[in-house]
Design an enzyme around this catalytic site. Structure first.
Site, PDB file in Angstrom:
ATOM      1  N   LYS A   1       0.865  -1.187   0.000  1.00  0.00           N
ATOM      2  CA  LYS A   1       0.000   0.000   0.000  1.00  0.00           C
ATOM      3  C   LYS A   1       0.889   1.220   0.000  1.00  0.00           C
ATOM      4  CE  LYS A   1      -4.403   0.952   0.102  1.00  0.00           C
ATOM      5  NZ  LYS A   1      -5.515   0.086  -0.342  1.00  0.00           N
TER       6      LYS A   1
ATOM      7  N   ASP B   1      -7.014   4.322  -4.476  1.00  0.00           N
ATOM      8  CA  ASP B   1      -7.662   4.133  -3.168  1.00  0.00           C
ATOM      9  C   ASP B   1      -8.298   5.498  -2.874  1.00  0.00           C
ATOM     10  OD1 ASP B   1      -7.736   2.036  -0.805  1.00  0.00           O
ATOM     11  OD2 ASP B   1      -7.392   3.949   0.162  1.00  0.00           O
TER      12      ASP B   1
HETATM   13  P1  NDP Z   1     -12.944   7.666  -2.635  1.00  0.00           P
HETATM   14  O1  NDP Z   1     -11.901   8.698  -2.411  1.00  0.00           O
HETATM   15  O2  NDP Z   1     -13.495   7.482  -3.982  1.00  0.00           O
HETATM   16  O3  NDP Z   1     -14.171   7.948  -1.666  1.00  0.00           O
HETATM   17  C1  NDP Z   1     -14.025   7.979  -0.291  1.00  0.00           C
HETATM   18  C2  NDP Z   1     -15.369   8.300   0.330  1.00  0.00           C
HETATM   19  O4  NDP Z   1     -15.275   8.113   1.725  1.00  0.00           O
HETATM   20  C3  NDP Z   1     -15.798   9.736   0.101  1.00  0.00           C
HETATM   21  O5  NDP Z   1     -17.191   9.817   0.076  1.00  0.00           O
HETATM   22  C4  NDP Z   1     -15.219  10.428   1.333  1.00  0.00           C
HETATM   23  O6  NDP Z   1     -15.883  11.625   1.697  1.00  0.00           O
HETATM   24  C5  NDP Z   1     -15.454   9.376   2.393  1.00  0.00           C
HETATM   25  N1  NDP Z   1     -14.422   9.519   3.423  1.00  0.00           N
HETATM   26  C6  NDP Z   1     -13.085   9.441   3.266  1.00  0.00           C
HETATM   27  N2  NDP Z   1     -12.458   9.691   4.415  1.00  0.00           N
HETATM   28  C7  NDP Z   1     -13.429   9.939   5.307  1.00  0.00           C
HETATM   29  C8  NDP Z   1     -13.416  10.246   6.679  1.00  0.00           C
HETATM   30  N3  NDP Z   1     -12.264  10.392   7.346  1.00  0.00           N
HETATM   31  N4  NDP Z   1     -14.611  10.422   7.290  1.00  0.00           N
HETATM   32  C9  NDP Z   1     -15.762  10.292   6.623  1.00  0.00           C
HETATM   33  N5  NDP Z   1     -15.835  10.003   5.305  1.00  0.00           N
HETATM   34  C10 NDP Z   1     -14.683   9.829   4.677  1.00  0.00           C
HETATM   35  O7  NDP Z   1     -12.320   6.306  -2.061  1.00  0.00           O
HETATM   36  P2  NDP Z   1     -12.773   4.818  -2.367  1.00  0.00           P
HETATM   37  O8  NDP Z   1     -14.229   4.743  -2.560  1.00  0.00           O
HETATM   38  O9  NDP Z   1     -11.871   4.272  -3.384  1.00  0.00           O
HETATM   39  O10 NDP Z   1     -12.370   4.107  -0.982  1.00  0.00           O
HETATM   40  C11 NDP Z   1     -13.287   3.946   0.091  1.00  0.00           C
HETATM   41  C12 NDP Z   1     -12.809   2.821   0.988  1.00  0.00           C
HETATM   42  O11 NDP Z   1     -12.748   1.605   0.245  1.00  0.00           O
HETATM   43  C13 NDP Z   1     -11.427   2.992   1.603  1.00  0.00           C
HETATM   44  O12 NDP Z   1     -11.398   2.380   2.864  1.00  0.00           O
HETATM   45  C14 NDP Z   1     -10.539   2.194   0.653  1.00  0.00           C
HETATM   46  O13 NDP Z   1      -9.350   1.779   1.280  1.00  0.00           O
HETATM   47  C15 NDP Z   1     -11.450   1.034   0.358  1.00  0.00           C
HETATM   48  N6  NDP Z   1     -11.177   0.263  -0.861  1.00  0.00           N
HETATM   49  C16 NDP Z   1     -11.087   0.864  -2.070  1.00  0.00           C
HETATM   50  C17 NDP Z   1     -10.863   0.113  -3.202  1.00  0.00           C
HETATM   51  C18 NDP Z   1     -10.852   0.696  -4.560  1.00  0.00           C
HETATM   52  O14 NDP Z   1     -10.728  -0.057  -5.515  1.00  0.00           O
HETATM   53  N7  NDP Z   1     -10.989   1.994  -4.730  1.00  0.00           N
HETATM   54  C19 NDP Z   1     -10.659  -1.343  -3.112  1.00  0.00           C
HETATM   55  C20 NDP Z   1     -10.858  -1.883  -1.794  1.00  0.00           C
HETATM   56  C21 NDP Z   1     -11.088  -1.087  -0.723  1.00  0.00           C
HETATM   57  P3  NDP Z   1     -15.216  13.041   1.368  1.00  0.00           P
HETATM   58  O15 NDP Z   1     -15.355  13.204  -0.098  1.00  0.00           O
HETATM   59  O16 NDP Z   1     -15.991  14.008   2.174  1.00  0.00           O
HETATM   60  O17 NDP Z   1     -13.772  12.929   1.808  1.00  0.00           O
HETATM   61  O1  2IT Z   2      -7.726  -1.667  -0.865  1.00  0.00           O
HETATM   62  C1  2IT Z   2      -7.663  -2.130  -2.017  1.00  0.00           C
HETATM   63  O2  2IT Z   2      -7.775  -3.337  -2.247  1.00  0.00           O
HETATM   64  C2  2IT Z   2      -7.461  -1.190  -3.128  1.00  0.00           C
HETATM   65  N1  2IT Z   2      -7.406   0.012  -2.899  1.00  0.00           N
HETATM   66  C3  2IT Z   2      -7.303  -1.696  -4.531  1.00  0.00           C
HETATM   67  C4  2IT Z   2      -5.894  -2.146  -4.779  1.00  0.00           C
HETATM   68  C5  2IT Z   2      -5.568  -2.516  -6.194  1.00  0.00           C
HETATM   69  O3  2IT Z   2      -4.377  -2.758  -6.419  1.00  0.00           O
HETATM   70  O4  2IT Z   2      -6.432  -2.567  -7.069  1.00  0.00           O
END
Ligand code: NDP
Ligand code: 2IT
Length: 447
Positions: free
Chosen positions: A128, A168
């Site tokens: 990461k 992420d």
């Molecule tokens: P994005 O940046 O697209 O979206 C994040 C969302 O979560 C936004 O709505 C944001 O709100 C909110 N958020 C972030 N930080 C906070 C906080 N401290 N308090 C409240 N709300 C918060 O990220 P992703 O959707 O990609 O990621 C979301 C989660 O999923 C994370 O935990 C990530 O590690 C996990 N994840 C992502 C993957 C991927 O492929 N993208 C794969 C697997 C897991 P705001 O806009 O107000 O900050």
């Molecule tokens: O938390 C996760 O699994 C991710 N943010 C996606 C990682 C990836 O390499 O696609």
């Protein structure tokens, strides 16, 4: 020595060696608790320093990221890449750009990624990275400049066969584009497989954008069906409104559920009639707006900037925002109001207390390392397409994703049963993810 004291010994060492990293401690603690069941049955998993090696990253890179903002002021951020474990394949895991990013957070995410990637069954190690950069309110030019500076250091450490970053929090298609451009310029090579989540016109995979959210819903669908239930007619709460949340909400509604609430870090929308996904995408993806903007454009919704999204009565909760967003109190409220299923779309969004409440109250709970593995799994499918200079159709790729999520569910369920913890998908995911990496580490010697 009893298994309990062996595990306690490992955990105490972690606390001493990694001070000030509470999220890392939390993630390791959960896995160690599951490993008690393994060591009780198979003591050889305690040989050759296996567990000690697994909790120590192979390599940790911390670097300065200097850049000039639109007003001509020099800004300095801190960049990270924690290459945790490459036993099963090249390091693989996302990059997070958020002001809260620090070494402990990157380590917890990298540690979780090892087991998640192992569960996918695909040849990827765990890593990461990210930076304490806040993209909010920054212009496109500033984001590009930041990404270029970040990649100027990172490029020495990554590669198709070495380490393959992706997105992420705060890193989506736009950022991957700028990062790829700078990597290509610095290396003078078109190495498609060095990053995943690329644009569809230059090496990206169909379904990668949707994969984490869709995958989380596919996993939840399996969990519901094991309990003879379906999404059809269910009320679903999805926290967050980013990449994972949007596509989890879309798939849940496609399956007949009503997504009654979504949020961002400023507040939440309560929408008893469901979410208009096309409008949400327009607000969040095209206009980079807020949930308050969404709420202002639809009828019969309420927007609140105080309180908790988990106060709303719901059947299924999908926390898809960030770590520790759902605590023990929220878990009790959900349980008291009849919520029966919780699946983590985000990484570790539920605190240890919350997970305890779910267990005690008989709530079916899917841990993130299993439920959100669809994103990285589809990244691995993107790597396959890049390696064969091919691109697959949406339908075929989605089918692969579905079957991977279904396999992960079966693996978690059968492993939990094998260790006399039926229905405990936390134990199932940790043990199954661990054993594959552990067997490979034992085969590859002490390195
Ligand atoms: P994005 O940046 O697209 O979206 C994040 C969302 O979560 C936004 O709505 C944001 O709100 C909110 N958020 C972030 N930080 C906070 C906080 N401290 N308090 C409240 N709300 C918060 O990220 P992703 O959707 O990609 O990621 C979301 C989660 O999923 C994370 O935990 C990530 O590690 C996990 N994840 C992502 C993957 C991927 O492929 N993208 C794969 C697997 C897991 P705001 O806009 O107000 O900050
Ligand atoms: O938390 C996760 O699994 C991710 N943010 C996606 C990682 C990836 O390499 O696609």
């Amino acid at each position: 020595m009893s298994v309990d004291s062996t595990i306690k010994g490992y955990y105490d060492k972690i606390l001493n060696r990694n001070p000030g990293e509470p999220e890392f401690h939390q993630a390791v603690h959960e896995v160690l608790q599951s490993l008690k069941f393994v060591l009780t049955k198979d003591a050889h998993y305690d040989d050759f320093g296996l567990i000690e090696r697994m909790v120590e990253p192979e390599r940790q890179i911390i670097f300065r990221v200097p850049w000039v903002d639109d007003t001509g002021v020099v800004q300095v951020n801190r960049g990270f890449r924690v290459q945790f474990n490459s036993t099963l394949g090249p390091y693989k895991g996302g990059l997070r750009f958020h002001p809260s990013v620090n070494l402990g957070i990157v380590k917890f995410l990298g540690f979780e990624q090892i087991f998640k990637n192992s569960l996918t069954g695909l040849p990827i190690g765990g890593a990461k990275g990210g930076a304490d950069f806040d993209p909010k309110g920054r212009s496109d030019r500033e984001v590009m400049t930041f990404c270029q500076s970040f990649m100027t250091e990172l490029h020495r450490h990554i590669g198709e066969y070495r380490d393959v970053p992706a997105g992420d929090i705060g890193v989506g298609g736009r950022e991957i584009g700028y990062l790829f451009g700078q990597y290509r310029r610095l290396t003078n090579e078109y190495e498609s497989g060095v990053l995943t989540g690329k644009g569809l016109k230059w090496g990206g995979s169909l379904v990668r954008t949707e994969a984490t959210g869709y995958g989380a819903v596919y996993f939840t669908q399996e969990m519901l069906s094991a309990d003879k239930q379906r999404f059809d007619g269910a009320r679903v709460t999805v926290s967050g409104s980013g990449n994972v949340a949007i596509y989890a909400a879309q798939k849940a509604q496609e399956l007949g559920a009503t997504v009654i609430a979504m949020s961002d870090s400023s507040g939440y929308v309560h929408a008893p009639d469901g979410i208009n996904i096309e409008l949400l995408k327009d607000v969040k993806e095209r206009r980079r707006g807020r949930m308050s903007d969404y709420a202002a454009e639809v009828d019969r919704v309420t927007y609140r900037d105080s309180g908790s999204i988990w106060d709303i009565e719901t059947d299924v909760a999908l926390p898809c925002a960030t770590q520790n967003e759902l605590d023990g109190e929220a878990a009790k409220t959900l349980a008291d109001q009849g919520c029966r299923y919780v699946a983590e779309g985000a990484n570790m969004p539920c605190t240890a207390d919350a997970v305890d409440v779910f267990r005690r109250r008989g709530i079916h709970f899917a841990p993130g390392k299993a439920a959100n593995a669809g994103g990285v799994a589809t990244s691995a499918l993107e790597m396959q397409q890049n390696a064969s200079r091919d691109s697959w159709s949406f339908g075929y790729t989605d089918k692969r994703l579905r079957s991977i999520m279904s396999n992960i569910f079966q693996t978690c369920a059968t492993t939990a049963e094998e260790y006399d913890q039926p229905g405990n998908y936390v134990v199932g995911a940790n043990i199954a993810g661990f054993k594959k990496v552990a067997d490979a580490m034992l085969a590859q010697g002490v390195i």
